[in-house]
Structure formats: structure tokens, C-alpha cells
Motif scaffolding. Structure first.
Motif, PDB file in Angstrom:
ATOM      1  N   VAL A   1      18.153   4.198 -13.404  1.00  0.00           N
ATOM      2  CA  VAL A   1      17.005   3.530 -14.009  1.00  0.00           C
ATOM      3  C   VAL A   1      16.214   2.715 -12.987  1.00  0.00           C
ATOM      4  CG1 VAL A   1      18.342   1.494 -14.698  1.00  0.00           C
ATOM      5  CG2 VAL A   1      16.249   2.064 -15.928  1.00  0.00           C
ATOM      6  N   PHE A   2      16.895   2.133 -11.985  1.00  0.00           N
ATOM      7  CA  PHE A   2      16.192   1.267 -11.040  1.00  0.00           C
ATOM      8  C   PHE A   2      15.370   2.053 -10.017  1.00  0.00           C
ATOM      9  CE2 PHE A   2      19.641  -1.487 -12.545  1.00  0.00           C
ATOM     10  CZ  PHE A   2      18.876  -2.533 -13.034  1.00  0.00           C
ATOM     11  N   SER A   3      15.534   3.364  -9.980  1.00  0.00           N
ATOM     12  CA  SER A   3      14.674   4.185  -9.124  1.00  0.00           C
ATOM     13  C   SER A   3      13.264   4.286  -9.702  1.00  0.00           C
ATOM     14  CB  SER A   3      15.275   5.582  -8.957  1.00  0.00           C
ATOM     15  OG  SER A   3      16.495   5.513  -8.253  1.00  0.00           O
ATOM     16  N   LYS A   4      13.108   3.884 -10.965  1.00  0.00           N
ATOM     17  CA  LYS A   4      11.790   3.896 -11.599  1.00  0.00           C
ATOM     18  C   LYS A   4      11.030   2.589 -11.364  1.00  0.00           C
ATOM     19  CE  LYS A   4      11.705   5.942 -15.712  1.00  0.00           C
ATOM     20  NZ  LYS A   4      12.063   6.279 -17.124  1.00  0.00           N
ATOM     21  N   ALA A   5      11.718   1.579 -10.868  1.00  0.00           N
ATOM     22  CA  ALA A   5      11.071   0.291 -10.608  1.00  0.00           C
ATOM     23  C   ALA A   5      10.333   0.323  -9.277  1.00  0.00           C
ATOM     24  CB  ALA A   5      12.113  -0.826 -10.588  1.00  0.00           C
ATOM     25  N   LYS A   6       9.223  -0.367  -9.202  1.00  0.00           N
ATOM     26  CA  LYS A   6       8.541  -0.504  -7.921  1.00  0.00           C
ATOM     27  C   LYS A   6       9.455  -1.271  -6.969  1.00  0.00           C
ATOM     28  CE  LYS A   6       3.712  -0.604  -9.518  1.00  0.00           C
ATOM     29  NZ  LYS A   6       2.494  -1.441  -9.599  1.00  0.00           N
ATOM     30  N   PRO A   7       9.566  -0.837  -5.721  1.00  0.00           N
ATOM     31  CA  PRO A   7      10.418  -1.553  -4.762  1.00  0.00           C
ATOM     32  C   PRO A   7      10.078  -3.033  -4.634  1.00  0.00           C
ATOM     33  CG  PRO A   7       9.784   0.580  -3.879  1.00  0.00           C
ATOM     34  CD  PRO A   7       9.016   0.403  -5.148  1.00  0.00           C
ATOM     35  N   SER A   8       8.779  -3.351  -4.667  1.00  0.00           N
ATOM     36  CA  SER A   8       8.373  -4.753  -4.539  1.00  0.00           C
ATOM     37  C   SER A   8       8.864  -5.579  -5.721  1.00  0.00           C
ATOM     38  CB  SER A   8       6.842  -4.853  -4.443  1.00  0.00           C
ATOM     39  OG  SER A   8       6.229  -4.256  -5.578  1.00  0.00           O
ATOM     40  N   VAL A   9       8.849  -4.990  -6.905  1.00  0.00           N
ATOM     41  CA  VAL A   9       9.279  -5.698  -8.115  1.00  0.00           C
ATOM     42  C   VAL A   9      10.800  -5.863  -8.126  1.00  0.00           C
ATOM     43  CG1 VAL A   9       9.327  -5.644 -10.632  1.00  0.00           C
ATOM     44  CG2 VAL A   9       7.291  -4.848  -9.415  1.00  0.00           C
ATOM     45  N   LEU A  10      11.520  -4.800  -7.794  1.00  0.00           N
ATOM     46  CA  LEU A  10      12.983  -4.855  -7.782  1.00  0.00           C
ATOM     47  C   LEU A  10      13.480  -5.922  -6.806  1.00  0.00           C
ATOM     48  CD1 LEU A  10      15.726  -3.794  -8.645  1.00  0.00           C
ATOM     49  CD2 LEU A  10      15.472  -1.935  -6.977  1.00  0.00           C
TER      50      LEU A  10
ATOM     51  N   GLU B   1       0.827  -1.220   0.000  1.00  0.00           N
ATOM     52  CA  GLU B   1       0.000   0.000   0.000  1.00  0.00           C
ATOM     53  C   GLU B   1       0.855   1.260   0.000  1.00  0.00           C
ATOM     54  OE1 GLU B   1      -2.530  -0.207   3.391  1.00  0.00           O
ATOM     55  OE2 GLU B   1      -3.660  -1.957   2.683  1.00  0.00           O
ATOM     56  N   GLN B   2       2.016   1.191   0.627  1.00  0.00           N
ATOM     57  CA  GLN B   2       2.838   2.389   0.832  1.00  0.00           C
ATOM     58  C   GLN B   2       3.852   2.651  -0.270  1.00  0.00           C
ATOM     59  OE1 GLN B   2       4.672   1.733   4.651  1.00  0.00           O
ATOM     60  NE2 GLN B   2       2.964   2.627   5.788  1.00  0.00           N
ATOM     61  N   GLU B   3       4.241   1.624  -1.032  1.00  0.00           N
ATOM     62  CA  GLU B   3       5.408   1.769  -1.891  1.00  0.00           C
ATOM     63  C   GLU B   3       5.295   2.894  -2.923  1.00  0.00           C
ATOM     64  OE1 GLU B   3       6.407  -1.521  -4.402  1.00  0.00           O
ATOM     65  OE2 GLU B   3       4.320  -2.049  -4.822  1.00  0.00           O
ATOM     66  N   GLU B   4       4.137   3.039  -3.528  1.00  0.00           N
ATOM     67  CA  GLU B   4       3.988   4.083  -4.548  1.00  0.00           C
ATOM     68  C   GLU B   4       4.143   5.477  -3.960  1.00  0.00           C
ATOM     69  OE1 GLU B   4       0.813   5.474  -8.029  1.00  0.00           O
ATOM     70  OE2 GLU B   4       0.427   3.689  -6.821  1.00  0.00           O
ATOM     71  N   ARG B   5       3.728   5.637  -2.725  1.00  0.00           N
ATOM     72  CA  ARG B   5       3.794   6.927  -2.052  1.00  0.00           C
ATOM     73  C   ARG B   5       5.232   7.419  -1.884  1.00  0.00           C
ATOM     74  NH1 ARG B   5       1.662   7.161   4.107  1.00  0.00           N
ATOM     75  NH2 ARG B   5       2.551   9.147   4.772  1.00  0.00           N
ATOM     76  N   PHE B   6       6.173   6.491  -1.772  1.00  0.00           N
ATOM     77  CA  PHE B   6       7.565   6.865  -1.517  1.00  0.00           C
ATOM     78  C   PHE B   6       8.473   6.663  -2.728  1.00  0.00           C
ATOM     79  CE2 PHE B   6       5.880   5.709   2.722  1.00  0.00           C
ATOM     80  CZ  PHE B   6       6.059   6.929   3.336  1.00  0.00           C
ATOM     81  N   GLN B   7       7.883   6.469  -3.893  1.00  0.00           N
ATOM     82  CA  GLN B   7       8.690   6.358  -5.105  1.00  0.00           C
ATOM     83  C   GLN B   7       8.992   7.738  -5.670  1.00  0.00           C
ATOM     84  OE1 GLN B   7       6.795   2.997  -7.627  1.00  0.00           O
ATOM     85  NE2 GLN B   7       8.897   3.282  -8.375  1.00  0.00           N
ATOM     86  N   PRO B   8      10.207   7.948  -6.206  1.00  0.00           N
ATOM     87  CA  PRO B   8      10.501   9.215  -6.881  1.00  0.00           C
ATOM     88  C   PRO B   8       9.558   9.402  -8.063  1.00  0.00           C
ATOM     89  CG  PRO B   8      12.511   7.959  -6.475  1.00  0.00           C
ATOM     90  CD  PRO B   8      11.368   7.045  -6.168  1.00  0.00           C
ATOM     91  N   ARG B   9       9.238  10.642  -8.366  1.00  0.00           N
ATOM     92  CA  ARG B   9       8.327  10.923  -9.481  1.00  0.00           C
ATOM     93  C   ARG B   9       8.952  10.464 -10.786  1.00  0.00           C
ATOM     94  NH1 ARG B   9       6.630  17.018  -9.429  1.00  0.00           N
ATOM     95  NH2 ARG B   9       5.261  16.250 -11.071  1.00  0.00           N
ATOM     96  N   GLU B  10       8.220   9.640 -11.517  1.00  0.00           N
ATOM     97  CA  GLU B  10       8.755   9.077 -12.758  1.00  0.00           C
ATOM     98  C   GLU B  10       9.055  10.164 -13.790  1.00  0.00           C
ATOM     99  OE1 GLU B  10       7.752   5.635 -16.098  1.00  0.00           O
ATOM    100  OE2 GLU B  10       6.469   5.884 -14.345  1.00  0.00           O
TER     101      GLU B  10
END
Length: 344
Positions: A197-206, A26-35
Motif C-alpha cells: 500500500v505504501f508504494s502508492k504514497a508520494k515519496p515526499s508524503v511518506l 519535480e522528479q518524484e511522480e516520474r519514479f512512482q509505480p503506476r497506481e
């Protein structure tokens, strides 16, 4: 294949792990850098006046060396990278400010993660990193970063998922617990963090890609089945998963190749001349001051919604090293450990 559920987990601990996984998802998208901001940096050609991928990646390698020097844990490094990337993806930053921003990201992360006794002082970080900022510059930039990120500095990162997935696997498997090395997985994650480039990946996927590649090398059918259950529960689609797994595989192959120089695993040592050592011990104020960084201004919608105030300062203070450094017999070089050495 059945879904991963509480009935498939080992008792009360398993139920807690599943709840924590749902919270992270639920939280991961909230803390991702803006694509969009990351894409703008990716599209920037290499030059001296604009932040480009090479400068960002070099700064993350510096952060990794800085974390190693102060004995900081992997979580501190990964969180520092997350703070740095979220800020860079939100703000229009000039290269001359990147060193200050990197140091601030490290200090902010260390205060969140490390025990009080392990948090380095601002003055020590300034001297070791040679960022050419004063303590007041650092404090002011920390305030800017915190405000722009709405004081949400403690983030859900790929390391959180990596640890959780690893624990879930150990909860299910009948194989030897030491077969899947968490230290090795953390080292591989650091390698990925050093590439924009890996900062654009979802943490769960990486995190899942890293585990999947490692499980494949172990040729464990049981572990692979557990990962497939985790993948299904996390609602990670095949297209997204295989895209990032291929990129992760290429990244790790390059870091593992014989052509990639790997750092010595011995403790980093900073050797300086007697005169320089005296200056470092006797004064906290040997670093030249940066001109004040103005905060005035607002978003310039005509440029980009990702651009913001110009935190400009004088060029002259960034153009040369302090005089005492010219007499160092050997000055600590953060580039000495740009590449990663994975534990076997």
C-alpha cells in the motif's frame, strides 16, 4: 506562517538544500509505480497462479534479508523495492518469475548504489537467495526490467526525502543534533516498504509522515514548526498528509507491538552440512536451469493496459529444491527476519 525560503535557511548550504528539495519534488511522480498496476495487484485474491499483495510483500521481506546478508545499505534496499514495484505495476507477472525479478531488482540497485567492492556477484546472490535461476536467466531478466523501465533505474525515493528533510531540520534547529535518529527513521521506512500500500504514497508524503510521527513522540515544538514549513513548501495538502500518516502510524504500531517477533540483531550466519558446503565452494552451476524466458509478444489490450508479454517458463524447475539442500543441518532462511527491529 512564512513560507520556507532561502532566507530562512542557514547560508549557502541552506540554499542548496532548498534547490535539491525542489528537484526531488519535480522528479518524484516520474519514479512512482503506476497506481493502476498497484491497484490491480491489491485487488488480486490470494492464489497460486496470480501475483497478489502477500506474495509481493513476502518478496520485499526477502530483499531486505538479502540486503542485510550482503551488508548493503538502506538505499540499495529502498531502490530495489522501487525497481521491483515499478516493474510489477507495469507488467503482468506470474508468481513463478517473482523470485528472479526480485534478485534482479536487488542486483540492479546494488550496482547503482554500492561501491564496486560491495556489489555481490550474480553467482553468490543466486546461491544465497536460492532463486533457482542461472546467471544467464538473471542477465536476461535484468535486460527485460531495464528496457521496460526505459533504463531509468536510479530513482527519487522516500529515502531521498527522508535524508533531505532530516538535514533541513538539523540546519534549522537549536536542539541537540542526535535527538532525531536517522537510523530509526530508516528502519521505519523499511517497515513501510514491506507493505504494498505504501508504494502508492508520494515519496515526499511518506517521508514527512515518518518524521512527523517521530517528532510528535519527541514532543518538540521547534521541530514540529520546521516540519510544517517543509510541508507547506512541498505543497502537501492536509487531506493527503493525514490519510497517509494514519496508515504509517498503524503500520509502525504493529511492528512495534510485543506480538510482533523481531529478529536477532546478530549478524546472519549461513550454516550448512559439509557436503553442501563443498558443493557451494566448488561449483557455480549447482542451481537447476530455468527454461529460457521468451520475450516475444506484445501488450494485450483486451486484458489490461498494464499486462504485457507472458514471460512463461516451465513449472518443474521451480517445484523442488536442489538435492544437496536436503542434507543441510540448517539452511539460511530468509523468513528469519521478516519483521523489523527499530533501533532505540
Amino acid at each position: 506562517m512564512k513560507d520556507l525560503g532561502a532566507e530562512h535557511l542557514a547560508g549557502h548550504e541552506g540554499v542548496q538544500l532548498l534547490g535539491l528539495l525542489n528537484l526531488y519534488l519535480e522528479q518524484e511522480e516520474r519514479f512512482q509505480p503506476r497506481e493502476k498496476g498497484l491497484s490491480l495487484i491489491e485487488a488480486t485474491p490470494e492464489n497460486d497462479n496470480t501475483l497478489c499483495p502477500g506474495l509481493r510483500n513476502a518478496k520485499v521481506e526477502d530483499l531486505r534479508s538479502l540486503a542485510n546478508f550482503f551488508g548493503s545499505c538502506t538505499e540499495t534496499f529502498v531502490l530495489a523495492v522501487n525497481i521491483l514495484d515499478r516493474f510489477l505495476a507495469l507488467m503482468k507477472v506470474k508468481p513463478k518469475h517473482l523470485s528472479c525479478i526480485g534478485v534482479c531488482s536487488f542486483l540492479l540497485a546494488a550496482r547503482i548504489v554500492e561501491e564496486d567492492c560491495n556489489i555481490p556477484s550474480i553467482h553468490d546472490v543466486i546461491r544465497i537467495s536460492q532463486c533457482k535461476c542461472t546467471a544467464s536467466d538473471i542477465k536476461r531478466m535484468e535486460k527485460i526490467i531495464s528496457e521496460k523501465l526505459h533504463y531509468e533505474l536510479e530513482a527519487t525515493t522516500a529515502l531521498n526525502f527522508l535524508h533531505l528533510y532530516h538535514t533541513i531540520i538539523l540546519c534549522h534547529t537549536s536542539e541537540r543534533k542526535e535527538i532525531l535518529s536517522l537510523d530509526k527513521l530508516e528502519a521505519q521506512l523499511k517497515a513501510c516498504n514491506c507493505r504494498l500500500v505504501f508504494s502508492k504514497a508520494k515519496p515526499s508524503v511518506l517521508a514527512l509522515c515518518l518524521l512527523n510521527l517521530e517528532v510528535e513522540t519527541l514532543k518538540s515544538v521547534e521541530l514540529l514548526e520546521i516540519l510544517l514549513l517543509v510541508k507547506k513548501h512541498s505543497k502537501i495538502n492536509d487531506t493527503e498528509f493525514f490519510y497517509w500518516r494514519e496508515l504509517v502510524s498503524k503500520c509502525l504500531a504493529e511492528y512495534s507491538s510485543p506480538e510482533c517477533c523481531k529478529p536477532d540483531l546478530k549478524k546472519l550466519v549461513w550454516i550448512v552440512s559439509r557436503r553442501t558446503a563443498q558443493n557451494l565452494h566448488n561449483s557455480y552451476y549447482s542451481v537447476p536451469e530455468l527454461p529460457t524466458i521468451p520475450e516475444g509478444g506484445c501488450f494485450d489490450e483486451s486484458e489490461s493496459e498494464d499486462s504485457c508479454e507472458d514471460m512463461s517458463c516451465g513449472e518443474e524447475s521451480l517445484s523442488s529444491s536442489p538435492p544437496g539442500d536436503q542434507e543441510c543441518t540448517f539452511f539460511f532462511n530468509f523468513k528469519v527476519a521478516q519483521t523489523l527491529c527499530f533501533p532505540s
